[in-house]
Design a protein around this motif. Structure first.
Motif, mmCIF file in Angstrom:
data_model
loop_
_atom_site.group_PDB
_atom_site.id
_atom_site.type_symbol
_atom_site.label_atom_id
_atom_site.label_comp_id
_atom_site.label_asym_id
_atom_site.label_seq_id
_atom_site.Cartn_x
_atom_site.Cartn_y
_atom_site.Cartn_z
ATOM 1 N N ARG A 46 7.938 5.074 8.279
ATOM 2 C CA ARG A 46 8.272 5.623 6.735
ATOM 3 C C ARG A 46 9.821 5.396 6.356
ATOM 4 N N ILE B 243 2.874 15.913 -1.147
ATOM 5 C CA ILE B 243 4.001 14.786 -1.713
ATOM 6 C C ILE B 243 5.476 14.889 -1.979
ATOM 7 N N ASP C 270 2.008 4.163 -0.133
ATOM 8 C CA ASP C 270 2.326 5.412 -1.586
ATOM 9 C C ASP C 270 3.689 6.548 -1.972
ATOM 10 N N GLN C 271 2.463 7.100 -3.146
ATOM 11 C CA GLN C 271 2.920 7.971 -4.375
ATOM 12 C C GLN C 271 4.472 8.301 -3.872
ATOM 13 N N GLU D 229 0.842 -1.799 -0.041
ATOM 14 C CA GLU D 229 0.277 -0.002 0.327
ATOM 15 C C GLU D 229 0.884 1.237 -0.369
#
Ligand SMILES: [Fe+2]
Length: 176
Positions: free
Chosen positions: A98, A80, A23-24, A21
């Motif tokens: 992360r 982002i 993310d970008q 999952e």
């Protein structure tokens, strides 16, 4: 370095294996974490640092600087872009879930992809030093995974096994 594009994609593959999952921002950071090395004129050089960790910190910061300019130019959203750059800055050391994930993907990819290239270029002694440094960076989960890594050149597989064995012996001695 010739292995860098393969390492970038392999780090992304590992990231998605560890977290499907992701993310970008995480995916961009996985692909771009070593982008510092792609810009010959600006890249941070190991030879300019007496301390390897200081070299790695400078490498990470320079990579984030280069990535920020590219993402701004591409119109990637500020949130982002900022998160991807934050992750690149932390990719060598981690510190939160992360960046720890990125560090793990990068670390295991060194052993899977970069190791034979590094050995060819840097020789046995420096490769052993780099493997010891890289092994200590691995999470407990990835320390299990690295045991399964093999290479066509058996002497490289053997070198890796020796490093793992010595590190485990050292940890055993330290913990008593
Ligand atoms: Fe890397």
């Amino acid at each position: 370095m010739p292995e860098d594009p393969i390492h970038a994609e392999n780090t992304l593959d590992w990231l998605l294996k560890l977290d499907p999952e992701a993310d970008q921002a995480l995916q961009i950071a996985a692909l771009a974490h070593d982008i510092d090395r792609a810009v010959e004129a600006q890249k941070v050089r190991h030879a300019d640092f007496s301390d390897y960790n200081a070299f790695k910190v400078a490498h990470a910061h320079n990579g984030a600087r280069i990535l920020r300019a590219i993402l701004n130019k591409c119109g990637v959203s500020k949130s982002i872009a900022e998160e991807a750059c934050r992750l690149v800055i932390l990719h060598e050391v981690g510190g939160d879930p992360r960046s720890d994930l990125l560090k793990d993907a990068d670390s295991i990819s060194y052993f899977e992809v970069n190791l034979p290239w590094y050995y060819q270029r840097e020789g046995r002694e420096e490769t052993i030093r780099r493997c010891n440094w890289g092994y200590r960076r691995l999470s407990a989960r990835m320390k299990e995974v690295v045991k399964t890594v093999t290479h066509e050149d058996e002497s490289i597989t053997h070198l890796l096994k020796e490093v793992i064995c010595e590190q485990n012996q050292h940890n055993y001695d330290v913990s008593g």
